[in-house]
Write a protein that holds these residues in place. Sequence first.
Motif, PDB file in Angstrom:
ATOM      1  N   MET A 233      23.983  50.442  -8.917  1.00 12.87           N
ATOM      2  CA  MET A 233      23.844  51.807  -8.387  1.00 12.87           C
ATOM      3  C   MET A 233      22.454  52.024  -7.780  1.00 12.87           C
ATOM      4  O   MET A 233      22.310  52.444  -6.651  1.00 12.87           O
ATOM      5  CB  MET A 233      24.108  52.818  -9.503  1.00 12.87           C
ATOM      6  CG  MET A 233      23.852  54.266  -9.149  1.00 12.87           C
ATOM      7  SD  MET A 233      25.049  54.971  -8.006  1.00 12.87           S
ATOM      8  CE  MET A 233      26.167  55.779  -9.132  1.00 12.87           C
ATOM      9  N   MET A 234      21.434  51.665  -8.577  1.00  8.94           N
ATOM     10  CA  MET A 234      20.062  51.875  -8.114  1.00  8.94           C
ATOM     11  C   MET A 234      19.743  50.991  -6.898  1.00  8.94           C
ATOM     12  O   MET A 234      19.125  51.436  -5.945  1.00  8.94           O
ATOM     13  CB  MET A 234      19.078  51.554  -9.239  1.00  8.94           C
ATOM     14  CG  MET A 234      19.021  52.616 -10.297  1.00  8.94           C
ATOM     15  SD  MET A 234      18.164  54.084  -9.705  1.00  8.94           S
ATOM     16  CE  MET A 234      18.549  55.217 -11.001  1.00  8.94           C
ATOM     17  N   GLU A 235      20.182  49.724  -6.988  1.00  7.58           N
ATOM     18  CA  GLU A 235      19.926  48.814  -5.876  1.00  7.58           C
ATOM     19  C   GLU A 235      20.598  49.339  -4.603  1.00  7.58           C
ATOM     20  O   GLU A 235      20.019  49.279  -3.522  1.00  7.58           O
ATOM     21  CB  GLU A 235      20.494  47.410  -6.182  1.00  7.58           C
ATOM     22  CG  GLU A 235      19.911  46.743  -7.406  1.00  7.58           C
ATOM     23  CD  GLU A 235      20.760  46.992  -8.639  1.00  7.58           C
ATOM     24  OE1 GLU A 235      20.946  48.176  -8.978  1.00  7.58           O
ATOM     25  OE2 GLU A 235      21.217  46.035  -9.278  1.00  7.58           O
ATOM     26  N   ARG A 236      21.804  49.858  -4.774  1.00  5.03           N
ATOM     27  CA  ARG A 236      22.537  50.389  -3.621  1.00  5.03           C
ATOM     28  C   ARG A 236      21.761  51.544  -2.994  1.00  5.03           C
ATOM     29  O   ARG A 236      21.570  51.598  -1.779  1.00  5.03           O
ATOM     30  CB  ARG A 236      23.927  50.878  -4.064  1.00  5.03           C
ATOM     31  CG  ARG A 236      24.789  51.380  -2.928  1.00  5.03           C
ATOM     32  CD  ARG A 236      26.184  51.741  -3.391  1.00  5.03           C
ATOM     33  NE  ARG A 236      26.193  52.788  -4.398  1.00  5.03           N
ATOM     34  CZ  ARG A 236      26.091  54.091  -4.121  1.00  5.03           C
ATOM     35  NH1 ARG A 236      25.967  54.485  -2.875  1.00  5.03           N
ATOM     36  NH2 ARG A 236      26.104  54.981  -5.079  1.00  5.03           N
ATOM     37  N   MET A 237      21.275  52.431  -3.860  1.00  4.52           N
ATOM     38  CA  MET A 237      20.540  53.596  -3.352  1.00  4.52           C
ATOM     39  C   MET A 237      19.240  53.178  -2.675  1.00  4.52           C
ATOM     40  O   MET A 237      18.857  53.734  -1.644  1.00  4.52           O
ATOM     41  CB  MET A 237      20.267  54.577  -4.505  1.00  4.52           C
ATOM     42  CG  MET A 237      21.532  55.245  -5.013  1.00  4.52           C
ATOM     43  SD  MET A 237      21.255  56.180  -6.522  1.00  4.52           S
ATOM     44  CE  MET A 237      20.456  57.619  -5.879  1.00  4.52           C
ATOM     45  N   ILE A 238      18.581  52.196  -3.276  1.00  5.60           N
ATOM     46  CA  ILE A 238      17.313  51.729  -2.683  1.00  5.60           C
ATOM     47  C   ILE A 238      17.580  51.115  -1.304  1.00  5.60           C
ATOM     48  O   ILE A 238      16.905  51.433  -0.325  1.00  5.60           O
ATOM     49  CB  ILE A 238      16.628  50.704  -3.619  1.00  5.60           C
ATOM     50  CG1 ILE A 238      16.080  51.418  -4.851  1.00  5.60           C
ATOM     51  CG2 ILE A 238      15.500  49.966  -2.880  1.00  5.60           C
ATOM     52  CD1 ILE A 238      15.602  50.486  -5.950  1.00  5.60           C
ATOM     53  N   LEU A 239      18.587  50.248  -1.234  1.00  6.56           N
ATOM     54  CA  LEU A 239      18.865  49.575   0.037  1.00  6.56           C
ATOM     55  C   LEU A 239      19.361  50.560   1.097  1.00  6.56           C
ATOM     56  O   LEU A 239      19.052  50.416   2.277  1.00  6.56           O
ATOM     57  CB  LEU A 239      19.879  48.447  -0.178  1.00  6.56           C
ATOM     58  CG  LEU A 239      19.319  47.264  -0.973  1.00  6.56           C
ATOM     59  CD1 LEU A 239      20.416  46.283  -1.332  1.00  6.56           C
ATOM     60  CD2 LEU A 239      18.235  46.544  -0.190  1.00  6.56           C
ATOM     61  N   GLN A 240      20.105  51.564   0.650  1.00  9.13           N
ATOM     62  CA  GLN A 240      20.540  52.591   1.601  1.00  9.13           C
ATOM     63  C   GLN A 240      19.336  53.316   2.190  1.00  9.13           C
ATOM     64  O   GLN A 240      19.310  53.666   3.358  1.00  9.13           O
ATOM     65  CB  GLN A 240      21.456  53.610   0.911  1.00  9.13           C
ATOM     66  CG  GLN A 240      22.912  53.181   0.955  1.00  9.13           C
ATOM     67  CD  GLN A 240      23.818  54.148   0.213  1.00  9.13           C
ATOM     68  OE1 GLN A 240      23.367  54.895  -0.656  1.00  9.13           O
ATOM     69  NE2 GLN A 240      25.096  54.104   0.533  1.00  9.13           N
ATOM     70  N   LYS A 241      18.341  53.502   1.315  1.00  9.45           N
ATOM     71  CA  LYS A 241      17.118  54.198   1.765  1.00  9.45           C
ATOM     72  C   LYS A 241      16.435  53.393   2.869  1.00  9.45           C
ATOM     73  O   LYS A 241      15.724  53.943   3.694  1.00  9.45           O
ATOM     74  CB  LYS A 241      16.183  54.362   0.551  1.00  9.45           C
ATOM     75  CG  LYS A 241      15.036  55.294   0.768  1.00  9.45           C
ATOM     76  CD  LYS A 241      15.473  56.739   0.660  1.00  9.45           C
ATOM     77  CE  LYS A 241      14.367  57.688   1.087  1.00  9.45           C
ATOM     78  NZ  LYS A 241      14.200  57.765   2.526  1.00  9.45           N
ATOM     79  N   PHE A 242      16.648  52.062   2.853  1.00 17.59           N
ATOM     80  CA  PHE A 242      16.043  51.215   3.883  1.00 17.59           C
ATOM     81  C   PHE A 242      17.044  50.906   5.014  1.00 17.59           C
ATOM     82  O   PHE A 242      16.882  49.929   5.730  1.00 17.59           O
ATOM     83  CB  PHE A 242      15.514  49.927   3.248  1.00 17.59           C
ATOM     84  CG  PHE A 242      14.235  50.151   2.494  1.00 17.59           C
ATOM     85  CD1 PHE A 242      13.013  49.950   3.108  1.00 17.59           C
ATOM     86  CD2 PHE A 242      14.250  50.599   1.180  1.00 17.59           C
ATOM     87  CE1 PHE A 242      11.827  50.180   2.422  1.00 17.59           C
ATOM     88  CE2 PHE A 242      13.083  50.830   0.486  1.00 17.59           C
ATOM     89  CZ  PHE A 242      11.860  50.620   1.101  1.00 17.59           C
ATOM     90  N   SER A 243      18.045  51.770   5.110  1.00 13.33           N
ATOM     91  CA  SER A 243      18.981  51.747   6.242  1.00 13.33           C
ATOM     92  C   SER A 243      19.835  50.485   6.352  1.00 13.33           C
ATOM     93  O   SER A 243      20.142  50.029   7.453  1.00 13.33           O
ATOM     94  CB  SER A 243      18.225  51.958   7.571  1.00 13.33           C
ATOM     95  OG  SER A 243      17.504  53.141   7.518  1.00 13.33           O
ATOM     96  N   TYR A 244      20.197  49.886   5.221  1.00 14.50           N
ATOM     97  CA  TYR A 244      21.128  48.752   5.272  1.00 14.50           C
ATOM     98  C   TYR A 244      22.556  49.264   5.105  1.00 14.50           C
ATOM     99  O   TYR A 244      22.795  50.246   4.389  1.00 14.50           O
ATOM    100  CB  TYR A 244      20.809  47.742   4.162  1.00 14.50           C
ATOM    101  CG  TYR A 244      19.550  46.963   4.443  1.00 14.50           C
ATOM    102  CD1 TYR A 244      19.532  45.972   5.415  1.00 14.50           C
ATOM    103  CD2 TYR A 244      18.380  47.235   3.745  1.00 14.50           C
ATOM    104  CE1 TYR A 244      18.373  45.272   5.689  1.00 14.50           C
ATOM    105  CE2 TYR A 244      17.212  46.537   4.012  1.00 14.50           C
ATOM    106  CZ  TYR A 244      17.220  45.552   4.986  1.00 14.50           C
ATOM    107  OH  TYR A 244      16.076  44.870   5.257  1.00 14.50           O
TER     108      TYR A 244
END
Lengths: 284, 108
Positions: free
Chosen positions: B1-12
């Motif tokens: 969940m956290m990794e997903r949110m972090i990576l989304q924040k970096f526009s992946y």
Amino acid sequence: MKERGDGDSYIRRVHEDTQRYTHEMLEENRKLRLLAATLESQRRGAAETLAAASIKLQRIDVIEAELDRLRNDSARLEQIADEAVAKLRQRDREADDLARQLQEAEAESQRHLEEFASFEQQNANLANLYVASFRLHSTLDRDEVPAAIQEIAINLIGSEELAVYEGESLQTLRPLAWFGVDPASVLLASPVRERLERALASGQAWVADAPSPDSITACVPLTVAGRAAGAIVVMRLLEQKRSIEPIDHELFDLLATHAATALYCANLHAEATNACGAIAVEAR
Amino acid sequence: MMERMILQKFSYELITAHDGAEAVDKAIAEKPDLILMDVVMPRMDGFEACRRLNQEPATSAIPVIMVTTRGEAKNVETGFELGCSEYVTKPINTLELITKVRSYLGET
């Protein structure tokens, strides 16, 4: 007889004189010839010397001409050498300038790299805070908020041992959620009690200076509108978590306010839902 | 969940799965550029999912970054033996995670 004797004597004398004279003349002639030969020899020698001197003079002329040419060449070469030295000095100055500019450019590049690394770190930290905040406020489910706190603790802070309590003071705290620890036992430990009491009274999170394998890591008061509403106690950190970074302090601060607000909102939402349900039942 | 949110924040662009089996199916179907896999997952753990992805021709070339709470050498070795390309341990160091992701995506 006497006259004849005188004549003979005279003749003899003349003869002798003639002989002597002739002899002297011959001697003189021999000397003169010798002198002439000597002079001739000297003349020849002088002529040879003159010829040799003439050749030498010609050579000297050639050498002097060559010398003049060499002097000219030397002067020209000196001029070229002077110009070359001047150019070389100019090149040295330019090389020094370029070296200085390169050094400045490298320093500038290094500064930019460091700034970029710093911005990257800040960006990463902000992403962490954003994600934590987003996660906390992504639900109004009262059971989901502690799960979000757990996720933040495990994934961003690095602890699998924490307890979340509700209550305004140490005496009224009651466990809401816990992971890896017994919440009642946690509250019995005097270091926890002391730090928790101070944190609840001040509204400021207490965070250890460094990770410790067998003690408390953080006591985070949960505050809503400046009032204590609960606390989070974080015990041991994960083994690979070597230090407590500034971002950890910011995460604890974020938890202090945003976790409390999320819990408060979830409670309000639950109460509102219950109230709506009750009203609906009464309306029927 | 956290990794997903972090990576989304970096526009992946992300595709998520809730367990190992779903992760394998989605990876075969979607053929992503990179797989970020938690070790602890329901139904099928990350190691098993990694092994299956490595055996599957459609996904064997896709780099897998394992995310684990425990970073013990044995865990890491097992992961590498089963075909994972990289390890990230919790707590997630966002900069480290992003750097590794960029590296495997050829962005650095």
